[in-house]
Design an enzyme around this catalytic site. Structure first.
Site, PDB file in Angstrom:
ATOM      1  CG  ASP A  20      -1.866  -1.176   1.234  1.00 14.58           C
ATOM      2  OD1 ASP A  20      -2.355  -1.526   0.156  1.00 14.58           O
ATOM      3  OD2 ASP A  20      -2.085  -1.765   2.306  1.00 14.58           O
ATOM      4  CE1 TYR A 183       2.775 -11.005   0.837  1.00 15.65           C
ATOM      5  CE2 TYR A 183       2.147 -12.276  -1.077  1.00 15.65           C
ATOM      6  CZ  TYR A 183       2.234 -11.071  -0.426  1.00 15.65           C
ATOM      7  OH  TYR A 183       1.782  -9.934  -1.028  1.00 15.65           O
ATOM      8  CD  GLN A 240       8.889   2.237  -3.731  1.00 17.93           C
ATOM      9  OE1 GLN A 240       8.977   3.409  -4.077  1.00 17.93           O
ATOM     10  NE2 GLN A 240       7.734   1.648  -3.578  1.00 17.93           N
ATOM     11  NE  ARG A 256       5.710  -9.369  -0.002  1.00 17.88           N
ATOM     12  CZ  ARG A 256       6.164  -9.330   1.247  1.00 17.88           C
ATOM     13  NH1 ARG A 256       6.761 -10.380   1.761  1.00 17.88           N
ATOM     14  NH2 ARG A 256       6.005  -8.241   1.969  1.00 17.88           N
ATOM     15  N   GLY A 257       2.620  -9.907  -4.212  1.00 20.22           N
ATOM     16  CA  GLY A 257       1.700  -8.787  -4.002  1.00 20.22           C
ATOM     17  C   GLY A 257       1.396  -8.028  -5.276  1.00 20.22           C
ATOM     18  CD  GLU A 258      -1.719  -3.378  -6.434  1.00 14.55           C
ATOM     19  OE1 GLU A 258      -2.520  -4.005  -5.718  1.00 14.55           O
ATOM     20  OE2 GLU A 258      -1.925  -2.230  -6.838  1.00 14.55           O
ATOM     21  CG  ASP A 259       5.246  -1.235  -6.093  1.00 16.99           C
ATOM     22  OD1 ASP A 259       4.774  -0.588  -7.051  1.00 16.99           O
ATOM     23  OD2 ASP A 259       6.374  -1.030  -5.631  1.00 16.99           O
ATOM     24  CB  SER A 260       7.685  -6.590  -5.868  1.00 22.41           C
ATOM     25  OG  SER A 260       6.762  -7.527  -5.358  1.00 22.41           O
TER      26      SER A 260
HETATM   27  O1  TRH Z   1       4.491  -6.103   0.593  1.00 22.03           O
HETATM   28  P1  TRH Z   1       3.541  -6.694  -0.357  1.00 22.03           P
HETATM   29  O2  TRH Z   1       3.164  -8.067  -0.087  1.00 22.03           O
HETATM   30  O3  TRH Z   1       2.262  -5.796  -0.455  1.00 22.03           O
HETATM   31  C1  TRH Z   1       0.958  -6.312  -0.455  1.00 22.03           C
HETATM   32  C2  TRH Z   1       0.312  -6.128  -1.801  1.00 22.03           C
HETATM   33  O4  TRH Z   1       0.445  -4.853  -2.323  1.00 22.03           O
HETATM   34  C3  TRH Z   1      -1.143  -6.478  -1.701  1.00 22.03           C
HETATM   35  O5  TRH Z   1      -1.793  -6.199  -2.922  1.00 22.03           O
HETATM   36  C4  TRH Z   1      -1.779  -5.699  -0.600  1.00 22.03           C
HETATM   37  O6  TRH Z   1      -3.098  -6.051  -0.473  1.00 22.03           O
HETATM   38  C5  TRH Z   1      -1.047  -5.977   0.694  1.00 22.03           C
HETATM   39  O7  TRH Z   1       0.301  -5.607   0.559  1.00 22.03           O
HETATM   40  C6  TRH Z   1      -1.642  -5.222   1.869  1.00 22.03           C
HETATM   41  O8  TRH Z   1       4.186  -6.674  -1.834  1.00 22.03           O
HETATM   42  P2  TRH Z   1       4.390  -5.502  -2.880  1.00 22.03           P
HETATM   43  O9  TRH Z   1       3.078  -5.012  -3.360  1.00 22.03           O
HETATM   44  O10 TRH Z   1       5.332  -5.995  -3.867  1.00 22.03           O
HETATM   45  O11 TRH Z   1       5.071  -4.328  -2.041  1.00 22.03           O
HETATM   46  C7  TRH Z   1       6.384  -4.409  -1.602  1.00 22.03           C
HETATM   47  C8  TRH Z   1       7.034  -3.052  -1.667  1.00 22.03           C
HETATM   48  O12 TRH Z   1       8.290  -3.095  -0.998  1.00 22.03           O
HETATM   49  C9  TRH Z   1       7.334  -2.593  -3.080  1.00 22.03           C
HETATM   50  O13 TRH Z   1       7.063  -1.209  -3.196  1.00 22.03           O
HETATM   51  C10 TRH Z   1       8.829  -2.839  -3.246  1.00 22.03           C
HETATM   52  C11 TRH Z   1       9.305  -2.562  -1.862  1.00 22.03           C
HETATM   53  N1  TRH Z   1      10.608  -3.146  -1.477  1.00 22.03           N
HETATM   54  C12 TRH Z   1      11.676  -2.274  -1.265  1.00 22.03           C
HETATM   55  O14 TRH Z   1      11.523  -1.055  -1.430  1.00 22.03           O
HETATM   56  N2  TRH Z   1      12.874  -2.782  -0.856  1.00 22.03           N
HETATM   57  C13 TRH Z   1      13.081  -4.113  -0.685  1.00 22.03           C
HETATM   58  O15 TRH Z   1      14.198  -4.526  -0.333  1.00 22.03           O
HETATM   59  C14 TRH Z   1      11.972  -5.004  -0.946  1.00 22.03           C
HETATM   60  C15 TRH Z   1      12.175  -6.490  -0.804  1.00 22.03           C
HETATM   61  C16 TRH Z   1      10.755  -4.482  -1.327  1.00 22.03           C
END
Ligand code: TRH
Length: 357
Positions: A20, A183, A240, A256-260
């Protein structure tokens, strides 16, 4: 003449994980840097943001969201991320403006076809003279598009050597470089067995938190772990921007998730997606909906389903996937080209709002 919005208040609640705030930060930064908006990012839990985005960005003010909200002005555009429900006193102030702001509900990434029908839909407030619009990120021209900074690909000078230099005493041969962001229910144990049974040298970089816990549960002794041709190396949590570079630098990314997941698509490298698990297995349909669009090599589709909990023979599935990696990389570069033809989400959002301010 169209009026362009000048300011935005973007509201984000950190539910769990990082997606988020990760999405909100990227959007806030792009609205400020590329569209010149004065952005206030209201977040209830700023700690994860400090790790994701350690540097200040001109035009973005990070504000603590506490209730009742303390604010002086209402912005031209108000973005409620992922249905986080705006503070009551702020909504009343919106309604009291001589011309009410454009109110956007930024939704989660839309994977299924119905999203096109709901993108942009208006929802009038039951009591106040306000209208909220639903804005769906997605993969087609009839959705809000995907977050993509203008310089993302031109700036993608990720150096594999730099990434490798951070990993101590690597094997002599050029190993397959893998990043692992997942996860807890990820089936890492059978994957590790498959890697060990394969002859190819492999280095797996593991960020802290759930990914490292998943890896650690299958390993003994202290990190980094070396077993035959396989090295499992913990890495620090990256900003990021550095994480983006890592995705460009690796040969295979587990995301995983959305952004990555979206960032892995911009990197154009082979990736394996672990979708955010939902009740009653709703996520499996979403996974299939995306696979229908993306149409990868069948061995990758099979591997994704296995990684998301379906029955699998990891040894065989991994071997097939490893052999198919050059083809998967080609497919992903073509997929990226297709996505590049779409307007990016921040520009689409600004256009949408400009028609309404
Ligand atoms: O952390 P997430 O599992 O987020 C999830 C999803 O967005 C899901 O849709 C939502 O419902 C839930 O959260 C609440 O995975 P995501 O989306 O990939 O987000 C991870 C963020 O972390 C992404 O912006 C990349 C960032 N990141 C870094 O900045 N540095 C790092 O070393 C890593 C591993 C990730």
């Amino acid at each position: 003449m169209r009026t362009l919005p000048k300011s935005t208040d973007l509201f984000c609640k950190v539910i769990d994980n990082l997606g988020d705030i990760g999405v909100c930060w990227r959007l806030a930064r792009q609205l400020a840097v590329e569209h010149g908006l004065a952005v206030r990012l209201w977040v209830d839990e700023p700690a994860p943001l400090a790790a994701l985005a350690p540097d200040d960005v001109a035009g973005v003010r990070v504000c603590l969201w506490s209730e009742p909200l303390v604010f002086e002005t209402v912005a031209d555009v108000v973005i409620e991320a992922f249905g986080c429900e705006l503070p009551e006193n702020y909504v009343r102030a919106m309604a009291a403006q001589p011309s009410p702001p454009v109110w956007i509900n930024l939704e989660y990434l839309g994977l299924e076809d119905w999203v096109e029908g709901c993108h942009g839909m208006a929802s009038p407030h039951p009591r106040l003279p306000l209208t909220k619009h639903f804005f769906f990120p997605g993969f087609t021209a009839r959705t809000g598009g995907l977050l993509r900074e203008t310089d993302l690909l031109s700036g993608a000078t990720a150096s594999r050597r730099r990434t490798m230099a951070g990993t101590p005493s690597l094997p002599e041969e050029d190993p397959l470089l893998v990043s692992l962001f997942c996860y807890d229910p990820a089936p890492f144990a059978p994957l590790l067995t498959a890697w060990l049974e394969d002859d190819a040298p492999l280095v797996c970089l593991v960020p802290p938190g759930k990914p490292l816990a998943v890896a650690r549960a299958c390993l003994q002794g202290d990190a980094p772990w070396t077993m035959g041709n396989v090295r499992i190396v913990p890495i620090p949590f990256l900003s990021q921007d550095d994480y983006d570079e890592l995705l460009f630098a690796c040969d295979l990314n587990f995301v995983r998730g959305e952004d990555s997941f979206v960032r892995a698509q911009w990197a154009g490298k082979p990736f394996v997606w672990q979708i955010y698990p939902q009740e009653e297995d709703a996520h499996r349909q979403k996974l299939d909906a995306f696979l229908d669009r993306y149409r990868p090599d069948p061995c990758l589709a099979r591997f994704w389903r296995a990684w998301n909990g379906r029955d699998a023979d990891f040894t065989q599935d991994w071997r097939r996937l490893r052999q198919a990696l050059p083809e998967v990389a080609r497919h992903n570069r073509a997929w990226r080209e297709k996505l590049l033809a779409q307007k990016d989400l921040a520009s689409a959002l600004v256009n949408f709002c400009a028609a309404r301010v």
